[in-house]
Every structure is written in structure tokens, then in C-alpha cells.
Write an enzyme that holds these catalytic residues in place. Structure first.
Site: not given
Ligand code: IMP
Length: 425
Positions: A13, A16, A40-41, A223
Site C-alpha cells: 500500500d 505503487k 489492489g489499487h 505487496q
Molecule cells: P495474503 O497475501 O492474503 O496471504 O495475506 C498475508 C499478509 O499480507 C496479510 O497481513 C495481508 O494483510 C498482507 N497483504 C497482502 N496483500 C497486501 C497488499 O496488497 N497490501 C497490503 N498488505 C497486503
């Protein structure tokens, strides 16, 4: 631009999307290299709003090819929904390619992601429940289903039936959930295959040829580096590697082809989900950052935790990514704060530590030691030149450059595409 990697350098977040959107206009090829629809954005393009999870925003630029590379995990249902949204707005999708090696997120991955989180209770990771972890787990245990299976109904059916034999045992015996029926999954995935087959390709070759032809390739992570499966705050991480080097692994190209690594860093720190966060704020300043910065997730709507910039973590992510320049985002959100703090060391068990701790246990026990800088009152959203920024804002930018030894070449001061200050490299 040649070959540029844009990598998130905090816990995701960082903004990007906006930078990638801007740079896509100067690219021939945009490659998303990891993750799935956990990212997501929102992009505002020609007055239209697009909410994106999988497809690079480069698709909005005519003639720019967009690739979902091998290292991704793709939910075809979500991808098709996103594609339908683009078609409705007359966006040409003929240049969208999906690697035949990318793994598919299946309905049982989502069920298992949710079931595992429920089972963990208070110790849960706080995943996005999009099936990301279980899909990457299947990839590692060699029981995943790849996009190429969508090209052959028989192979697809066999793969789904085989997978369900094991997954249903897990669902029933371990998680006490009802088993999933094979037929509806086979039917829907066969249909996804018919709709997506023209986009499935040998993308490694395409990317390689493009670089060889001197075309400009932009790689985008999802991420952020502190969520990296190897080097992040494990286990509070995602299940893939957002690091710049993984752009090469995922795309199937050699490491010497990358010429630029742009680390995207927010002017403060945020995190969604669980996990250690030494500079987290629980006071009015934290609340201000959340509200002014609209710090709520695009994918899950969750409130993001907010805190001061962690300079120790910043030096660490610069190192593990080989960052060659920074894009500093959301500087405008800090306007109006009397003082701005940057974490320059941690106190761990009575000792002062100025390197990122070796273990996550130490990181969890780290108390921040801050350096305080003077804030500024003026709004920044109308400013387009570095020299027009208030002195204290310029000082903050220069402080981060000195601290990391890396130049800041982009400063974002608002959500619109034109709200960016571009500096000479
Ligand atoms: P997962 O990727 O859904 O398995 O989540 C694992 C961790 O990564 C969690 O703490 C999510 O909140 C975090 N996370 C996954 N994708 C994002 C993102 O795009 N932005 C911020 N945090 C993310």
C-alpha cells in the site's frame, strides 16, 4: 526507461499503482510478477475510475502489452470480472497475456485460507482470504494447477479431481467443513479456459525478446518488501516474494537485464493485518494519518495501522532490493503536523540497535528511537516543482536521501496522476 522494476518497500500500500500508471505511459511492456488478487489499487484514467487487482494499469495505454508472469497466482474468475470491467469501458485487451506457468487459484484455496485463519484465532496472519497462501503452498508441493491446464479440458478435469481428493479430506477431517463437489468447479474452470485461452502464452520468451529488441519493460511488484516470504516479518508476510530480484525469476529472464530499481516508500508507515510494527502510533497523530491518508484497504476495506517512517527498515529494504532510487508517496498527508519523526534505531532488551534485527522476535520487541524533524503547515497538492515545496518538506526529503544514500526522484503529493514532482536523476 529500459528495464525498470517498481517495488513496494514497506508492508504494501505504498502507492505503487500511481507510479506504475505514470511510468506505463513510457513503457512498451508492463509485467506484474507476483501475488494475486490480494493486491489492489484504484487508478483514475481519463476521468474514469478503475479498481484493479490483477491486470497492470498499463493496459489503459494503447499499444502497451501487459503480462501476468509465471510467479503469479491467478483467480480466473476475478481476472475475467476485471476484463469485463475494462471491456465495458472500451479498453482493448488484445495485448493482455497470461503466462502458461502461472498458478490458478481454485475455490478450495479460498475455503482453506479462511478455514486456516479461523483455526489460528488470535494468532491469525490477517490474510486477505483470497486463497493466496494455499495456492502458493500447492505450487511448492507440486500439486498446483497452472494456467496451461485451461487449454485442455481433459487435463483440467483430471487435475481438479486429483486435487479435490486431498483437499476434501483436509476440509472434512481437519477443518470440519463440507467437501466441495468436483463437477461445478470443472464446469466453471473449463468455461474460464474458453474465455482466457487466447491470452495464455509463453511470456518468458516475449519478455526476453522485448528486452533483446531494446523495448522498454516495466516490472511491477504487488505487496511490499517487508511482506516478502524470505526476508519479511515472517510469518506475518504474504506467500510470495515482492523483492526486485524476483521480477527476473518470475518473468524468466537473467538478473543482469535490470537497469533501474525504483523503491516506492510512503512518507510514513502503514500495515494491514497482524505482525510487528515498532513505529505504530496509537494517538491522535496515528488517527490523523489514517483519516487524511484515507488508509483503508482497496481489497478488503480494512483500516490500515499507521505510524512514523521506519528508517532502519528503510535501509534494510534498500539493501535487499538493490534500490537505485526512491519514489516518495503521500508527502502531502504530513502537512499540518508540528513535528515529524523518523525511527533511526531500536532499543531491544536495553541495547541500542541500528540495524534491522536478525530475528522477528527481536523485531517484535524493538522499541523505536526517533529523530524529530520540524513539520510544515502548507498543503502540498498544488505544488509541481521541488523548489516550491515548503523548506521543512524539502528538508524531510533530503533527510531521507542522506539517511539512505539514495536519491528520491519522484514525490507524490496527491492521488491524481499529475500530482507528482519529478526530479532529475
Ligand atoms: P495474503 O497475501 O492474503 O496471504 O495475506 C498475508 C499478509 O499480507 C496479510 O497481513 C495481508 O494483510 C498482507 N497483504 C497482502 N496483500 C497486501 C497488499 O496488497 N497490501 C497490503 N498488505 C497486503
Amino acid at each position: 526507461m529500459s528495464t525498470t522494476v517498481v517495488v513496494g518497500c514497506q508492508w504494501g500500500d505504498e502507492g505503487k499503482g500511481k507510479l506504475v500508471d505514470m511510468l506505463s505511459g513510457q513503457a512498451d511492456l508492463v509485467v506484474r510478477y507476483q501475488g494475486g488478487d490480494n493486491a489492489g489499487h484504484t487508478v483514475i484514467h481519463d476521468g474514469q475510475t478503475f479498481r484493479l487487482h490483477l491486470i497492470p494499469s498499463g493496459i489503459l495505454y494503447p499499444g502497451v502489452m501487459c503480462i501476468l508472469a509465471d510467479g503469479m497466482v491467478i483467480n480466473p474468475r476475478v481476472l475475467l470480472e476485471e476484463m469485463a470491467g475494462f471491456r465495458e469501458k472500451n479498453v482493448d485487451l488484445s495485448e493482455l497475456m497470461i503466462s502458461a506457468n502461472a498458478h490458478l487459484i481454485m475455490p478450495y484455496h479460498i475455503t482453506l485460507d479462511k478455514a486456516r485463519e479461523e483455526r489460528l484465532g488470535k494468532t491469525q496472519i490477517g490474510t486477505t482470504c483470497r486463497g493466496i497462501g494455499p495456492a502458493y503452498a500447492d505450487k511448492a508441493t507440486r500439486s498446483g494447477i497452472r494456467a496451461d491446464a485451461l487449454l485442455d479440458d481433459d487435463i483440467l478435469e483430471r487435475a481438479i479431481r486429483t486435487a479435490l481428493e486431498e483437499k476434501n479430506l483436509l476440509l472434512e477431517k481437519v477443518y470440519g467443513q463440507p467437501p466441495l463437489k468436483a463437477e461445478p468447479i470443472i464446469e466453471s474452470y473449463a468455461e474460464y479456459g474458453r474465455l482466457l485461452r487466447d491470452h495464455i502464452a509463453d511470456t518468458s520468451r516475449t519478455i526476453h525478446d522485448a528486452i533483446a529488441d531494446g523495448r522498454r519493460v516495466l516490472f511491477e511488484s504487488a505487496q511490499g518488501a517487508l511482506l516478502d516470504i524470505n526476508h519479511g516479518t515472517y510469518p506475518y508476510v504474504t506467500s510470495s516474494s515482492p523483492l526486485s530480484a524476483n521480477a527476473c525469476v518470475s518473468a524468466g529472464i537473467g538478473p543482469m537485464t535490470i537497469s533501474r530499481v525504483i523503491g516506492v516508500v510512503k512518507a510514513y508507515q502503514t500495515r494491514v493485518g497482524a505482525g510487528p510494527f515498532p513505529t505504530e502510533l496509537f494517538d491522535d497523530v496515528g488517527e490523523t494519518l489514517t483519516q487524511v491518508g484515507c488508509e483503508f484497504g482497496t481489497t478488503t476495506g480494512r483500516r490500515r495501522r499507521c505510524g512514523w517512517l521506519d528508517g532502519v527498515a528503510l535501509r534494510y529494504v534498500a539493501r535487499i532490493n538493490g534500490v537505485t532510487e526512491w519514489a516518495l508517496t503521500k508527502l502531502d498527508v504530513l502537512s499540518g503536523l508540528e513535528a515529524i519523526k523518523v525511527c533511526v534505531a531500536y532499543r531491544v532488551g536495553g541495547a541500542k540497535v541500528d540495524r534491522f534485527p536478525m530475528t522477528v522476535t527481536q523485531f517484535s520487541a524493538s522499541e523505536p528511537i526517533f529523530e524529530e524533524l520540524v513539520g510544515w503547515a502548507e498543503p502540498l497538492d498544488e505544488i509541481r516543482h521541488f523548489d516550491d515545496l515548503p523548506g521543512a518538506a524539502r528538508d524531510y526529503v533530503k533527510y531521507i536521501e542522506r539517511w539512505t544514500g539514495i536519491p528520491i526522484t519522484y514525490i507524490s503529493i496527491g492521488p491524481s496522476r499529475d500530482q507528482i514532482i519529478v526530479r532529475e536523476r
